[in-house]
Design an enzyme around this catalytic site. Structure first.
Site, PDB file in Angstrom:
ATOM      1  CG  ASP A 115     -52.443  18.458  66.917  1.00  0.00           C
ATOM      2  OD1 ASP A 115     -53.630  18.138  66.290  1.00  0.00           O
ATOM      3  OD2 ASP A 115     -51.070  18.578  66.440  1.00  0.00           O
ATOM      4  CG  ASP A 129     -52.977  14.827  62.689  1.00  0.00           C
ATOM      5  OD1 ASP A 129     -53.459  15.039  64.007  1.00  0.00           O
ATOM      6  OD2 ASP A 129     -51.670  14.963  63.125  1.00  0.00           O
ATOM      7  CG  HIS A 183     -47.677  13.911  59.683  1.00  0.00           C
ATOM      8  ND1 HIS A 183     -48.880  13.029  60.094  1.00  0.00           N
ATOM      9  CD2 HIS A 183     -48.145  14.904  60.885  1.00  0.00           C
ATOM     10  CE1 HIS A 183     -49.578  13.702  60.754  1.00  0.00           C
ATOM     11  NE2 HIS A 183     -49.594  14.599  60.946  1.00  0.00           N
ATOM     12  CG  HIS A 196     -45.860  11.263  61.883  1.00  0.00           C
ATOM     13  ND1 HIS A 196     -45.602  12.368  61.621  1.00  0.00           N
ATOM     14  CD2 HIS A 196     -46.243  11.413  62.938  1.00  0.00           C
ATOM     15  CE1 HIS A 196     -46.028  13.346  62.880  1.00  0.00           C
ATOM     16  NE2 HIS A 196     -46.408  13.136  63.351  1.00  0.00           N
ATOM     17  CD  GLU A 251     -48.748  18.589  62.030  1.00  0.00           C
ATOM     18  OE1 GLU A 251     -49.331  19.214  62.816  1.00  0.00           O
ATOM     19  OE2 GLU A 251     -48.987  17.424  61.641  1.00  0.00           O
ATOM     20  CD  GLU A 255     -52.339  18.178  61.856  1.00  0.00           C
ATOM     21  OE1 GLU A 255     -52.779  18.367  63.390  1.00  0.00           O
ATOM     22  OE2 GLU A 255     -52.084  17.333  61.653  1.00  0.00           O
TER      23      GLU A 255
HETATM   24 MN    MN Z   1     -51.988  16.775  65.155  1.00  0.00          MN
HETATM   25 MN    MN Z   2     -49.872  15.811  62.551  1.00  0.00          MN
END
Ligand code: MN
Ligand code: MN
Length: 294
Positions: free
Chosen positions: A83, A94, A156, A164, A188, A280
């Site tokens: 990630d 992200d 998010h 977030h 995600e 994601e």
């Molecule tokens: Mn992530």
């Molecule tokens: Mn994330």
């Protein structure tokens, strides 16, 4: 979103895409997680991005929030989630993928389930959609593949220097009939052979600045100054702080956490200790369209 913000998000996404390809090329079973994390983070900087959070390298039943410590001896194995967060002037892409390092059919199917759920969710997401509909698509896709979504992990909203933003993109139908507004979002899905819930496991060594308060310890004050300057409200890790201040910083991080100046995230572990996959992507939703960032 103004054109500048869109440009920064797009640039972060382009860098994240390259970093993801690079990460795939260096990850082999047996390679140290510490080496993988440091190479990925260096690559972000080399491509003129900034690191939005420590690279997460979570294995098997650890769904998220594992980043190597400064002296980590863990090596890559199992079902590995990678990630990655890239930001440009605080605007974040992200992104995550999973790899099977065991040549295991179940791992491969789990990974495919998360990827397909992500693909369907991206097809579904648009301005003014009711949020539960995205969760339902993710849930249905993963269940159709014979697995369970992890329902207490979610996508998010993203905002400036904020991973977030407060809006949640669920991995199941959570009956939230609020509609999505323009903005940036990370989607995600997580798929598992287990019960589909995570709990807070061991401390992760990943921290975030919470609020400024007086603290006696001199090194703690220096660390906070460094954090505010370099990471602001974005997550950082003990590995980075030790690189800057040495291992004596561990004690100060502890003091800062106890004082409520920083918080530490926990590793997120699947309740029945079964394997978890993740996929994601980040998107920006404007009045006219949905742009996938990476
Ligand atoms: Mn992530
Ligand atoms: Mn994330």
């Amino acid at each position: 979103m103004n054109p500048k913000e869109i440009e920064y998000y797009s640039k972060a996404g382009r860098i994240a895409k390259q970093v993801k390809e690079y990460a795939k090329s260096i990850i082999k079973k047996g390679t140290s997680l510490l080496e993988i994390a440091e190479k990925i983070e260096s690559k972000i900087v080399e491509l003129n991005g900034e690191i939005a959070f420590p690279v997460n390298l979570s294995i098997d039943d650890v769904a998220a929030h594992y980043t190597p410590s400064y002296d980590d001896k863990t090596t890559a194995s199992g079902l590995l989630k990678v990630d990655i967060g890239v930001h440009v002037n605080g605007y974040i892409s992200d992104t995550a993928f999973s790899v099977d390092l065991e040549n295991n059919d179940e791992n491969k199917k789990l990974i495919l389930a998360a990827e397909q759920a992500l693909e369907q969710a991206i097809k579904t997401i648009k301005k003014d959609i009711e949020i539960w509909k995205i969760g339902e698509v993710i849930q249905k896709t993963i269940i159709d593949e014979g697995f369970s979504p992890v329902i207490n992990l979610s996508g998010h909203g993203l905002s400036e220097y904020n991973v977030h933003s407060g809006i949640t993109i669920p991995n199941c139908n959570n009956n939230n009939s609020k509609v999505l507004e323009t903005g940036a979002y990370a989607v995600e899905p997580f798929a598992t052979t287990g019960q589909g819930m995570v709990y807070d496991g061991k401390p992760s060594g990943i921290y975030q600045f919470i609020e400024k308060k007086a603290i006696r310890d001199n090194l703690s004050r220096k660390i906070i100054e460094h954090v505010e300057k370099n990471y602001r409200t974005l997550p950082f890790c003990s590995r980075w702080i030790i690189k800057e201040f040495g291992t004596r910083a561990l004690l100060s991080l502890n003091l800062l956490e106890k004082a409520g100046i920083v918080k530490q995230f926990s590793q997120l572990v699947e309740k029945s200790h079964k394997k978890v996959s993740q996929a994601e992507l980040s998107v920006i939703i404007t009045e006219k369209k949905v742009e996938v960032l990476d």
